[in-house]
Design an enzyme around this catalytic site. Sequence first.
Site, PDB file in Angstrom:
ATOM      1  N   ASP A  61       0.734  -0.893  -0.120  1.00 60.04           N
ATOM      2  CA  ASP A  61      -0.139  -0.056  -0.121  1.00 60.04           C
ATOM      3  C   ASP A  61       1.087   1.469   0.034  1.00 60.04           C
ATOM      4  O   ASP A  61       0.442   2.511  -0.192  1.00 60.04           O
ATOM      5  CB  ASP A  61      -1.007  -0.078   1.155  1.00 60.04           C
ATOM      6  N   SER A  62       2.224   0.918   0.169  1.00 54.19           N
ATOM      7  CA  SER A  62       2.984   2.178  -0.225  1.00 54.19           C
ATOM      8  C   SER A  62       2.787   2.797  -1.398  1.00 54.19           C
ATOM      9  O   SER A  62       3.160   3.758  -1.681  1.00 54.19           O
ATOM     10  CB  SER A  62       4.601   1.745  -0.201  1.00 54.19           C
ATOM     11  N   ASP A 100      -1.072  -6.177  -0.250  1.00 54.42           N
ATOM     12  CA  ASP A 100      -1.275  -5.513   1.022  1.00 54.42           C
ATOM     13  C   ASP A 100      -2.672  -5.180   1.140  1.00 54.42           C
ATOM     14  O   ASP A 100      -3.421  -4.660   0.338  1.00 54.42           O
ATOM     15  CB  ASP A 100      -0.468  -4.110   1.038  1.00 54.42           C
ATOM     16  N   LYS A 130      -1.109  -9.242   3.130  1.00 54.08           N
ATOM     17  CA  LYS A 130      -0.433  -8.873   4.148  1.00 54.08           C
ATOM     18  C   LYS A 130      -1.124  -8.043   4.894  1.00 54.08           C
ATOM     19  O   LYS A 130      -1.642  -7.372   4.198  1.00 54.08           O
ATOM     20  CB  LYS A 130       1.059  -8.257   3.550  1.00 54.08           C
ATOM     21  N   GLU A 132      -1.388  -5.443   8.650  1.00 56.30           N
ATOM     22  CA  GLU A 132      -0.461  -4.980   9.955  1.00 56.30           C
ATOM     23  C   GLU A 132      -1.221  -5.270  11.163  1.00 56.30           C
ATOM     24  O   GLU A 132      -2.253  -5.055  11.393  1.00 56.30           O
ATOM     25  CB  GLU A 132      -0.394  -3.503   9.669  1.00 56.30           C
ATOM     26  N   GLU A 199       9.302  -4.060  10.417  1.00 53.44           N
ATOM     27  CA  GLU A 199       9.765  -2.967   9.957  1.00 53.44           C
ATOM     28  C   GLU A 199      10.258  -1.773  11.077  1.00 53.44           C
ATOM     29  O   GLU A 199       9.678  -1.923  11.776  1.00 53.44           O
ATOM     30  CB  GLU A 199       8.595  -2.281   8.975  1.00 53.44           C
TER      31      GLU A 199
HETATM   32  O1  KIV Z   1       3.619  -1.300   1.574  1.00 53.52           O
HETATM   33  C1  KIV Z   1       4.627  -1.596   1.376  1.00 53.52           C
HETATM   34  O2  KIV Z   1       5.585  -1.355   0.821  1.00 53.52           O
HETATM   35  C2  KIV Z   1       5.414  -2.326   2.711  1.00 53.52           C
HETATM   36  C3  KIV Z   1       6.686  -2.666   2.781  1.00 53.52           C
HETATM   37  C4  KIV Z   1       7.331  -1.559   3.326  1.00 53.52           C
HETATM   38  C5  KIV Z   1       6.991  -3.964   3.647  1.00 53.52           C
HETATM   39  O3  KIV Z   1       4.522  -2.666   3.655  1.00 53.52           O
END
Ligand code: KIV
Length: 299
Positions: A61-62, A100, A130, A132, A199
């Site tokens: 989600d970055s 994500d 993934k 959090e 992280e």
């Molecule tokens: O969203 C992302 O790119 C991430 C990585 C930093 C692990 O969660």
Amino acid sequence: MSLTTFRTEAAGGGASLTKVTVPSLLEKKMLHRPIAAVTAYDYASARLVDEAGLDFVLVGDSLAMVMQGQENTLAITMDEMLLYTRGVRRGVRRALVVSDMPFGSYQVDAREGVANAVRFVKEAGAEAVKLEGGRERAELVKRIVDAEVPVMGHIGLTPQSVHRMGGYKVQGKTMAAIDELRADALALEEAGAFAIVLEGVPRELAKVVTEELRVPTIGIGAGPECDGQILVLHDMMSMTFAAPAKFVRRYADVAGVMLGALNEYKADVEARRFPADAESYHLSQETRELMEMKVGAGE
Ligand code: KIV
């Protein structure tokens, strides 16, 4: 051939590839072989990541920040994450594709969280999701895994908690925070997570957690003792516009290469050096003569 890998025919070429799977990542930890991963958000980058032989590609989600220029990751939606995941999926044949789960897609309601995880597999071709959080997510992780969607955990600096953390700060620096992070990691493993992103945590703590877990740890700003490493593609390629974090190593100056090419193109257009005759299409001799006659006769 190991039990946890399988051979798949490359489309068209007939070459064989060893597909990365959830079990093959676990196997890598057992064999002490480092796992290398990066983020990708589009078809072309994903193809390159796959061709380079990275183990998994994270549609992180970055992307809200590096692709869309947003201030943080919070506003990205399920529909957007699915769209980007589909592009990546089309570019990848060998690497594991992990998506994500965006903020709000799993924090509010567990049933909705499971349904959204399933959407990534069913509608976009992701092979894992993934999410959090630590102990507070353990029950949800178990439910998603029970629904046959592999889950990667993410603890330490969790960008979706930016407001609670008061910024992007290294986590796990006090004894109380260390105990909490270790408990979070064990709870996620117990719930069935197949890997855990660490992280922004001190190297010494990441080492302890890595040794305590059976599943691989994937570090980003967590030191070299993690079982694997991940970087945001735009950070490592110098495609971001702020000073990089301490843990980022810049492997290429893609922004510099692009800027140079764009400047050159602009100068060529303005000086009428582009396009050249060789870059133009032509009429046949016969059609050209006919056209010239007609234009000459004022028709
Ligand atoms: O969203 C992302 O790119 C991430 C990585 C930093 C692990 O969660």
